[in-house]
Design an enzyme around this catalytic site. Structure first.
Site, PDB file in Angstrom:
ATOM      1  N   ASN A 139      46.921  64.067 -40.131  1.00  0.00           N
ATOM      2  CA  ASN A 139      45.721  64.256 -41.131  1.00  0.00           C
ATOM      3  C   ASN A 139      44.476  63.974 -40.284  1.00  0.00           C
ATOM      4  O   ASN A 139      44.314  63.051 -39.714  1.00  0.00           O
ATOM      5  CB  ASN A 139      45.715  63.340 -42.063  1.00  0.00           C
ATOM      6  CG  ASN A 139      46.819  63.446 -43.073  1.00  0.00           C
ATOM      7  OD1 ASN A 139      47.190  64.626 -43.840  1.00  0.00           O
ATOM      8  ND2 ASN A 139      47.699  62.270 -43.292  1.00  0.00           N
ATOM      9  N   ARG A 189      44.772  61.079 -53.016  1.00  0.00           N
ATOM     10  CA  ARG A 189      46.241  60.830 -53.266  1.00  0.00           C
ATOM     11  C   ARG A 189      46.249  59.201 -52.962  1.00  0.00           C
ATOM     12  O   ARG A 189      45.603  58.774 -52.027  1.00  0.00           O
ATOM     13  CB  ARG A 189      46.833  61.365 -51.997  1.00  0.00           C
ATOM     14  CG  ARG A 189      48.342  61.439 -52.192  1.00  0.00           C
ATOM     15  CD  ARG A 189      48.754  62.577 -51.282  1.00  0.00           C
ATOM     16  NE  ARG A 189      48.700  63.993 -51.761  1.00  0.00           N
ATOM     17  CZ  ARG A 189      48.383  64.927 -50.925  1.00  0.00           C
ATOM     18  NH1 ARG A 189      48.007  64.891 -49.614  1.00  0.00           N
ATOM     19  NH2 ARG A 189      48.340  66.107 -51.299  1.00  0.00           N
ATOM     20  N   ASP A 241      45.784  74.397 -42.578  1.00  0.00           N
ATOM     21  CA  ASP A 241      44.695  74.282 -43.874  1.00  0.00           C
ATOM     22  C   ASP A 241      43.418  74.644 -43.040  1.00  0.00           C
ATOM     23  O   ASP A 241      42.245  73.998 -43.664  1.00  0.00           O
ATOM     24  CB  ASP A 241      44.770  73.021 -44.472  1.00  0.00           C
ATOM     25  CG  ASP A 241      46.074  72.845 -45.044  1.00  0.00           C
ATOM     26  OD1 ASP A 241      46.635  73.634 -45.563  1.00  0.00           O
ATOM     27  OD2 ASP A 241      46.537  71.593 -44.993  1.00  0.00           O
ATOM     28  N   ASP A 270      45.051  69.604 -40.889  1.00  0.00           N
ATOM     29  CA  ASP A 270      46.178  69.022 -40.501  1.00  0.00           C
ATOM     30  C   ASP A 270      46.968  69.474 -39.292  1.00  0.00           C
ATOM     31  O   ASP A 270      46.853  70.806 -39.216  1.00  0.00           O
ATOM     32  CB  ASP A 270      47.284  68.886 -41.760  1.00  0.00           C
ATOM     33  CG  ASP A 270      46.684  68.505 -42.980  1.00  0.00           C
ATOM     34  OD1 ASP A 270      46.370  67.371 -42.980  1.00  0.00           O
ATOM     35  OD2 ASP A 270      46.552  69.057 -44.102  1.00  0.00           O
ATOM     36  N   GLU A 275      40.953  75.831 -45.999  1.00  0.00           N
ATOM     37  CA  GLU A 275      40.803  74.819 -46.973  1.00  0.00           C
ATOM     38  C   GLU A 275      39.563  73.925 -46.417  1.00  0.00           C
ATOM     39  O   GLU A 275      38.481  73.546 -46.932  1.00  0.00           O
ATOM     40  CB  GLU A 275      41.753  74.029 -47.121  1.00  0.00           C
ATOM     41  CG  GLU A 275      41.467  72.776 -48.175  1.00  0.00           C
ATOM     42  CD  GLU A 275      42.582  71.758 -48.355  1.00  0.00           C
ATOM     43  OE1 GLU A 275      42.458  70.830 -49.121  1.00  0.00           O
ATOM     44  OE2 GLU A 275      43.780  71.988 -47.711  1.00  0.00           O
ATOM     45  N   ASP A 280      40.224  62.115 -46.147  1.00  0.00           N
ATOM     46  CA  ASP A 280      41.006  63.283 -45.731  1.00  0.00           C
ATOM     47  C   ASP A 280      39.878  64.737 -45.447  1.00  0.00           C
ATOM     48  O   ASP A 280      39.375  64.817 -46.408  1.00  0.00           O
ATOM     49  CB  ASP A 280      42.135  63.539 -46.742  1.00  0.00           C
ATOM     50  CG  ASP A 280      42.757  64.647 -46.283  1.00  0.00           C
ATOM     51  OD1 ASP A 280      44.103  64.503 -46.023  1.00  0.00           O
ATOM     52  OD2 ASP A 280      42.377  65.980 -46.404  1.00  0.00           O
ATOM     53  N   ASP A 305      41.061  67.415 -44.666  1.00  0.00           N
ATOM     54  CA  ASP A 305      41.573  68.823 -44.803  1.00  0.00           C
ATOM     55  C   ASP A 305      42.298  69.467 -43.790  1.00  0.00           C
ATOM     56  O   ASP A 305      43.730  69.846 -43.961  1.00  0.00           O
ATOM     57  CB  ASP A 305      40.576  70.028 -45.408  1.00  0.00           C
ATOM     58  CG  ASP A 305      39.650  69.351 -46.138  1.00  0.00           C
ATOM     59  OD1 ASP A 305      40.100  69.095 -47.241  1.00  0.00           O
ATOM     60  OD2 ASP A 305      38.294  69.674 -45.786  1.00  0.00           O
TER      61      ASP A 305
END
Length: 177
Positions: free
Chosen positions: A88, A24, A121, A108, A124, A104, A106
Protein backbone atom coordinates in the site's frame (compact mmCIF):
# COMPACT_ATOMS: atom_id res chain seq x y z
CA UNK A 1 5.20 6.50 26.41
CA UNK A 2 6.84 4.61 23.55
CA UNK A 3 6.13 5.75 20.01
CA UNK A 4 5.85 2.14 18.92
CA UNK A 5 4.08 -0.98 20.23
CA UNK A 6 6.00 -3.59 22.20
CA UNK A 7 6.68 -7.13 21.02
CA UNK A 8 3.92 -9.61 21.80
CA UNK A 9 1.23 -6.94 22.08
CA UNK A 10 -1.96 -7.56 20.10
CA UNK A 11 -2.90 -4.37 18.30
CA UNK A 12 -5.42 -3.02 15.85
CA UNK A 13 -4.38 -1.47 12.55
CA UNK A 14 -6.41 1.51 11.35
CA UNK A 15 -6.25 2.73 7.77
CA UNK A 16 -7.62 6.21 7.00
CA UNK A 17 -8.22 8.21 3.85
CA UNK A 18 -6.62 11.62 3.26
CA UNK A 19 -9.83 13.38 4.34
CA UNK A 20 -9.65 11.74 7.79
CA UNK A 21 -12.37 9.13 7.32
CA UNK A 22 -11.71 5.57 8.42
CA UNK A 23 -10.98 3.21 5.53
CA UNK A 24 -10.39 -0.18 7.15
CA UNK A 25 -9.64 -1.75 10.56
CA UNK A 26 -7.76 -5.00 11.17
CA UNK A 27 -8.85 -6.27 14.59
CA UNK A 28 -5.88 -8.35 15.76
CA UNK A 29 -2.25 -8.26 14.74
CA UNK A 30 0.52 -9.48 17.03
CA UNK A 31 3.60 -7.24 17.15
CA UNK A 32 6.66 -9.31 16.27
CA UNK A 33 9.11 -6.40 16.38
CA UNK A 34 8.53 -2.78 17.37
CA UNK A 35 11.11 -0.01 17.03
CA UNK A 36 10.89 3.76 16.50
CA UNK A 37 11.65 3.13 12.79
CA UNK A 38 9.47 0.15 11.94
CA UNK A 39 6.88 -2.32 13.16
CA UNK A 40 6.61 -5.92 11.99
CA UNK A 41 3.36 -7.72 12.77
CA UNK A 42 1.70 -11.02 12.04
CA UNK A 43 -1.91 -12.08 11.75
CA UNK A 44 -4.02 -14.95 10.50
CA UNK A 45 -7.75 -15.14 9.98
CA UNK A 46 -8.22 -11.73 11.54
CA UNK A 47 -11.47 -9.80 11.34
CA UNK A 48 -11.37 -6.78 9.04
CA UNK A 49 -14.01 -4.04 9.10
CA UNK A 50 -14.57 -1.83 6.07
CA UNK A 51 -15.62 1.83 6.27
CA UNK A 52 -19.21 0.90 5.40
CA UNK A 53 -19.42 -1.60 8.28
CA UNK A 54 -19.02 -4.76 6.22
CA UNK A 55 -16.66 -7.32 7.72
CA UNK A 56 -14.56 -10.15 6.38
CA UNK A 57 -11.83 -12.43 7.68
CA UNK A 58 -8.35 -12.72 6.18
CA UNK A 59 -7.69 -16.11 4.58
CA UNK A 60 -4.06 -16.81 5.32
CA UNK A 61 -1.17 -15.93 7.61
CA UNK A 62 0.37 -12.55 6.84
CA UNK A 63 3.48 -10.69 7.92
CA UNK A 64 3.02 -6.90 7.89
CA UNK A 65 5.79 -4.30 7.63
CA UNK A 66 5.21 -0.65 8.53
CA UNK A 67 7.87 2.05 8.41
CA UNK A 68 8.06 5.42 10.17
CA UNK A 69 9.83 7.13 7.25
CA UNK A 70 8.80 5.34 4.03
CA UNK A 71 5.47 6.12 2.39
CA UNK A 72 4.36 2.52 1.97
CA UNK A 73 3.55 -0.59 3.96
CA UNK A 74 3.96 -4.19 2.89
CA UNK A 75 1.81 -7.23 3.65
CA UNK A 76 3.28 -10.64 2.82
CA UNK A 77 0.58 -13.29 2.52
CA UNK A 78 1.83 -16.84 3.01
CA UNK A 79 -0.06 -19.18 0.70
CA UNK A 80 0.35 -22.79 -0.43
CA UNK A 81 1.92 -21.74 -3.74
CA UNK A 82 4.27 -19.11 -2.32
CA UNK A 83 4.43 -15.65 -0.81
CA UNK A 84 2.28 -12.91 -2.33
CA UNK A 85 2.81 -9.29 -1.35
CA UNK A 86 0.32 -6.46 -1.25
CA UNK A 87 2.01 -3.08 -0.93
CA UNK A 88 0.00 0.00 0.00
CA UNK A 89 1.27 3.45 -0.85
CA UNK A 90 0.52 5.22 2.40
CA UNK A 91 1.74 7.70 4.93
CA UNK A 92 4.37 6.50 7.40
CA UNK A 93 2.74 4.86 10.43
CA UNK A 94 1.95 6.48 13.74
CA UNK A 95 1.28 4.66 17.01
CA UNK A 96 -0.98 6.22 19.62
CA UNK A 97 -1.67 3.34 22.07
CA UNK A 98 -5.10 2.86 20.46
CA UNK A 99 -3.80 1.45 17.17
CA UNK A 100 -1.12 1.59 14.52
CA UNK A 101 -2.47 4.14 12.04
CA UNK A 102 -1.70 5.33 8.53
CA UNK A 103 -3.31 7.12 5.60
CA UNK A 104 -4.01 4.92 2.58
CA UNK A 105 -3.23 6.70 -0.69
CA UNK A 106 -4.98 4.28 -3.04
CA UNK A 107 -2.01 3.14 -5.14
CA UNK A 108 -1.03 -0.48 -4.54
CA UNK A 109 1.56 -2.85 -5.90
CA UNK A 110 0.74 -6.56 -6.00
CA UNK A 111 3.80 -8.84 -6.09
CA UNK A 112 3.60 -12.49 -7.10
CA UNK A 113 5.80 -15.37 -5.82
CA UNK A 114 8.04 -15.08 -8.92
CA UNK A 115 8.57 -11.39 -7.99
CA UNK A 116 6.67 -10.03 -10.98
CA UNK A 117 4.47 -7.12 -9.95
CA UNK A 118 1.55 -4.94 -11.00
CA UNK A 119 0.77 -1.34 -10.08
CA UNK A 120 -2.93 -1.17 -9.17
CA UNK A 121 -5.64 1.45 -8.65
CA UNK A 122 -4.11 4.33 -10.61
CA UNK A 123 -7.60 5.50 -11.64
CA UNK A 124 -8.79 5.48 -8.02
CA UNK A 125 -5.69 7.43 -7.00
CA UNK A 126 -6.28 10.13 -9.64
CA UNK A 127 -9.96 10.41 -8.69
CA UNK A 128 -9.23 10.70 -4.97
CA UNK A 129 -6.33 13.08 -5.63
CA UNK A 130 -8.83 15.47 -7.25
CA UNK A 131 -11.71 14.87 -4.81
CA UNK A 132 -9.63 15.05 -1.62
CA UNK A 133 -7.20 17.66 -2.92
CA UNK A 134 -3.95 15.80 -2.34
CA UNK A 135 -1.22 18.46 -2.25
CA UNK A 136 1.37 18.36 -5.04
CA UNK A 137 4.07 17.54 -2.49
CA UNK A 138 2.15 14.38 -1.46
CA UNK A 139 1.74 13.43 -5.12
CA UNK A 140 5.52 13.73 -5.66
CA UNK A 141 6.32 11.80 -2.46
CA UNK A 142 3.99 8.96 -3.44
CA UNK A 143 5.31 8.71 -6.99
CA UNK A 144 8.89 8.67 -5.66
CA UNK A 145 7.92 5.93 -3.20
CA UNK A 146 6.39 3.83 -5.99
CA UNK A 147 9.85 3.85 -7.59
CA UNK A 148 11.56 3.12 -4.26
CA UNK A 149 9.21 0.19 -3.65
CA UNK A 150 9.82 -1.20 -7.15
CA UNK A 151 13.55 -0.96 -6.42
CA UNK A 152 13.08 -2.94 -3.22
CA UNK A 153 11.11 -5.60 -5.13
CA UNK A 154 13.76 -5.92 -7.86
CA UNK A 155 16.60 -6.02 -5.29
CA UNK A 156 14.64 -8.37 -2.99
CA UNK A 157 15.31 -5.89 -0.21
CA UNK A 158 13.69 -5.81 3.24
CA UNK A 159 10.42 -7.76 3.37
CA UNK A 160 11.03 -9.01 -0.19
CA UNK A 161 14.08 -11.02 0.91
CA UNK A 162 13.16 -14.70 1.38
CA UNK A 163 14.97 -14.88 4.72
CA UNK A 164 12.89 -11.96 6.05
CA UNK A 165 9.61 -13.82 5.63
CA UNK A 166 11.08 -17.12 6.84
CA UNK A 167 12.37 -15.46 10.02
CA UNK A 168 9.28 -13.43 10.90
CA UNK A 169 6.80 -16.15 9.96
CA UNK A 170 8.71 -18.44 12.35
CA UNK A 171 8.44 -15.83 15.11
CA UNK A 172 4.72 -15.43 14.38
CA UNK A 173 4.16 -19.20 14.53
CA UNK A 174 5.83 -19.29 17.96
CA UNK A 175 3.18 -16.84 19.22
CA UNK A 176 0.44 -19.11 17.87
CA UNK A 177 1.40 -22.09 20.05
Amino acid sequence: MPVYPREGKIIQIHSYKHNGTIHRIWQETVVLKGTPSYVIGGNNKTLVMEADGRTWVTREPAICFFHAKHWFNIIAMIREDGVYYYCNLSSPFVWDEEALKYIDYDLDIKVFPDMTYMLLDEDEYERHRREMHYPDVIDRILKNNVQKLIGWIKERKGPFAPEFIDKWYGVFQAYQT
